[in-house]
Design a protein around this motif. Structure first.
Motif, PDB file in Angstrom:
ATOM      1  N   GLY A  59       2.540  52.728  26.319  1.00 12.54           N
ATOM      2  CA  GLY A  59       1.269  53.700  26.083  1.00 12.54           C
ATOM      3  C   GLY A  59       1.216  54.029  24.651  1.00 12.54           C
ATOM      4  O   GLY A  59       0.268  54.558  24.195  1.00 12.54           O
ATOM      5  N   ALA A  60       2.319  53.883  23.795  1.00 10.25           N
ATOM      6  CA  ALA A  60       2.347  54.109  22.489  1.00 10.25           C
ATOM      7  C   ALA A  60       2.573  53.133  21.601  1.00 10.25           C
ATOM      8  O   ALA A  60       2.842  53.227  20.470  1.00 10.25           O
ATOM      9  CB  ALA A  60       3.475  55.263  22.214  1.00 10.25           C
ATOM     10  N   GLY A  61       2.309  51.799  22.158  1.00 10.79           N
ATOM     11  CA  GLY A  61       2.263  50.678  21.345  1.00 10.79           C
ATOM     12  C   GLY A  61       3.814  49.829  21.726  1.00 10.79           C
ATOM     13  O   GLY A  61       4.151  48.843  21.193  1.00 10.79           O
ATOM     14  N   SER A  62       5.021  50.494  22.375  1.00 11.63           N
ATOM     15  CA  SER A  62       6.145  50.014  22.411  1.00 11.63           C
ATOM     16  C   SER A  62       6.196  48.847  23.290  1.00 11.63           C
ATOM     17  O   SER A  62       6.791  47.776  23.278  1.00 11.63           O
ATOM     18  CB  SER A  62       7.268  50.951  23.080  1.00 11.63           C
ATOM     19  OG  SER A  62       7.340  51.891  22.074  1.00 11.63           O
ATOM     20  N   ASP A  63       5.111  48.810  24.345  1.00  9.58           N
ATOM     21  CA  ASP A  63       5.001  47.498  25.150  1.00  9.58           C
ATOM     22  C   ASP A  63       4.789  46.289  24.487  1.00  9.58           C
ATOM     23  O   ASP A  63       5.147  45.166  24.497  1.00  9.58           O
ATOM     24  CB  ASP A  63       4.508  47.906  26.536  1.00  9.58           C
ATOM     25  CG  ASP A  63       3.156  48.723  26.195  1.00  9.58           C
ATOM     26  OD1 ASP A  63       3.100  49.210  25.302  1.00  9.58           O
ATOM     27  OD2 ASP A  63       2.192  49.043  27.190  1.00  9.58           O
ATOM     28  N   ASP A  64       3.823  46.689  23.456  1.00 10.26           N
ATOM     29  CA  ASP A  64       3.132  45.399  22.695  1.00 10.26           C
ATOM     30  C   ASP A  64       4.434  44.958  21.699  1.00 10.26           C
ATOM     31  O   ASP A  64       4.367  43.980  21.391  1.00 10.26           O
ATOM     32  CB  ASP A  64       1.850  45.925  21.938  1.00 10.26           C
ATOM     33  CG  ASP A  64       0.662  45.981  23.169  1.00 10.26           C
ATOM     34  OD1 ASP A  64       0.853  45.347  24.058  1.00 10.26           O
ATOM     35  OD2 ASP A  64      -0.207  46.928  22.777  1.00 10.26           O
ATOM     36  N   ASP A  65       5.069  46.010  21.278  1.00  8.21           N
ATOM     37  CA  ASP A  65       6.288  45.767  20.416  1.00  8.21           C
ATOM     38  C   ASP A  65       7.350  44.898  20.829  1.00  8.21           C
ATOM     39  O   ASP A  65       7.761  43.853  20.322  1.00  8.21           O
ATOM     40  CB  ASP A  65       6.696  46.946  19.620  1.00  8.21           C
ATOM     41  CG  ASP A  65       5.766  47.917  18.855  1.00  8.21           C
ATOM     42  OD1 ASP A  65       4.815  47.129  18.239  1.00  8.21           O
ATOM     43  OD2 ASP A  65       6.054  49.086  18.650  1.00  8.21           O
ATOM     44  N   LEU A  66       7.212  45.018  22.311  1.00  7.94           N
ATOM     45  CA  LEU A  66       8.384  44.308  22.957  1.00  7.94           C
ATOM     46  C   LEU A  66       7.815  43.064  23.114  1.00  7.94           C
ATOM     47  O   LEU A  66       8.657  41.897  22.688  1.00  7.94           O
ATOM     48  CB  LEU A  66       8.590  44.921  24.445  1.00  7.94           C
ATOM     49  CG  LEU A  66       9.465  44.047  25.217  1.00  7.94           C
ATOM     50  CD1 LEU A  66      10.859  43.765  24.493  1.00  7.94           C
ATOM     51  CD2 LEU A  66       9.666  44.605  26.711  1.00  7.94           C
ATOM     52  N   LEU A  67       6.700  42.689  23.452  1.00 11.19           N
ATOM     53  CA  LEU A  67       6.100  41.314  23.610  1.00 11.19           C
ATOM     54  C   LEU A  67       6.148  40.744  22.173  1.00 11.19           C
ATOM     55  O   LEU A  67       6.370  39.388  21.940  1.00 11.19           O
ATOM     56  CB  LEU A  67       4.827  41.305  24.127  1.00 11.19           C
ATOM     57  CG  LEU A  67       4.513  41.811  25.549  1.00 11.19           C
ATOM     58  CD1 LEU A  67       3.291  41.858  25.931  1.00 11.19           C
ATOM     59  CD2 LEU A  67       5.461  40.762  26.203  1.00 11.19           C
ATOM     60  N   ALA A  68       5.853  41.324  21.072  1.00 16.27           N
ATOM     61  CA  ALA A  68       5.869  40.863  19.589  1.00 16.27           C
ATOM     62  C   ALA A  68       7.306  40.245  19.258  1.00 16.27           C
ATOM     63  O   ALA A  68       7.628  39.454  18.589  1.00 16.27           O
ATOM     64  CB  ALA A  68       5.139  41.792  18.779  1.00 16.27           C
ATOM     65  N   ALA A  69       8.189  41.255  19.790  1.00 11.53           N
ATOM     66  CA  ALA A  69       9.665  41.076  19.590  1.00 11.53           C
ATOM     67  C   ALA A  69      10.089  39.673  20.198  1.00 11.53           C
ATOM     68  O   ALA A  69      10.875  38.887  19.558  1.00 11.53           O
ATOM     69  CB  ALA A  69      10.591  42.225  19.788  1.00 11.53           C
ATOM     70  N   LEU A  70       9.558  39.688  21.072  1.00 11.94           N
ATOM     71  CA  LEU A  70      10.068  38.380  22.241  1.00 11.94           C
ATOM     72  C   LEU A  70       9.419  37.499  21.508  1.00 11.94           C
ATOM     73  O   LEU A  70      10.158  36.167  21.538  1.00 11.94           O
ATOM     74  CB  LEU A  70       9.644  38.677  23.745  1.00 11.94           C
ATOM     75  CG  LEU A  70      10.364  39.659  24.358  1.00 11.94           C
ATOM     76  CD1 LEU A  70       9.748  39.873  25.831  1.00 11.94           C
ATOM     77  CD2 LEU A  70      11.902  39.225  24.508  1.00 11.94           C
ATOM     78  N   HIS A  71       8.213  37.259  21.058  1.00 10.04           N
ATOM     79  CA  HIS A  71       7.664  36.110  20.443  1.00 10.04           C
ATOM     80  C   HIS A  71       8.568  35.865  19.260  1.00 10.04           C
ATOM     81  O   HIS A  71       8.468  34.421  19.005  1.00 10.04           O
ATOM     82  CB  HIS A  71       6.144  36.532  20.011  1.00 10.04           C
ATOM     83  CG  HIS A  71       5.008  35.951  20.985  1.00 10.04           C
ATOM     84  ND1 HIS A  71       4.511  34.872  21.170  1.00 10.04           N
ATOM     85  CD2 HIS A  71       4.510  37.155  21.805  1.00 10.04           C
ATOM     86  CE1 HIS A  71       3.404  35.137  22.304  1.00 10.04           C
ATOM     87  NE2 HIS A  71       3.666  36.372  22.561  1.00 10.04           N
TER      88      HIS A  71
END
Length: 140
Positions: A59-71
């Motif tokens: 909810g604070a962007g960490s979930d999107d950050d995780l997907l970006a890191a996996l990319h």
């Protein structure tokens, strides 16, 4: 089966895009019914070769950050030897080595003993499989 061990399977629709799905509420509901105020352990397991379980803030962007890191770590390109499915799908089969398909969490008084900002999440980068199962098992 004994009251000391209870299990349930969740069916989760992840759709046709990469996603981090918060399972915390599902875990809490399961524990309300199965733990009955007891201490123990909750095991969360994803029986898929292309998904994982993570404990992180959402909810604070960490979930999107995780997907970006996996990319960054696992690009969806043609470098992978595993080559069926969508382009770059081989990376999805490497994902569980970085985001394991399981987590074991403490349960105190029938409730998850997570930190203030921690959530239990299904991580799914496989666009070819829109339906996932998650097995919740309480031992206590």
């Amino acid at each position: 089966m004994s009251d000391a061990f209870t299990t349930r399977t969740l069916n989760i629709a992840t759709g046709s895009h990469e996603t981090v799905t918060d399972l915390t509420q599902d875990c809490e509901e399961f524990l309300t019914q199965s733990a009955a105020g007891r201490d123990g352990l909750l095991n969360v397991f994803v029986p898929h070769a292309t998904a994982g379980v993570a404990v992180l803030e959402t909810g604070a962007g960490s979930d999107d950050d995780l997907l970006a890191a996996l990319h960054t770590l696992l690009p969806a390109d043609d470098r992978w030897q595993h080559r069926h499915g969508s382009p770059g799908h081989g990376r999805d089969h490497v994902l569980p080595a970085l985001v394991p398909p399981h987590a074991t969490l403490p349960v105190i008084g029938g409730r998850l003993a997570l930190g203030t900002w921690q959530s239990v999440c299904l991580v799914d980068t496989n666009k070819d499989n829109p339906n996932r199962q998650v097995r919740l098992s309480f031992l206590g």
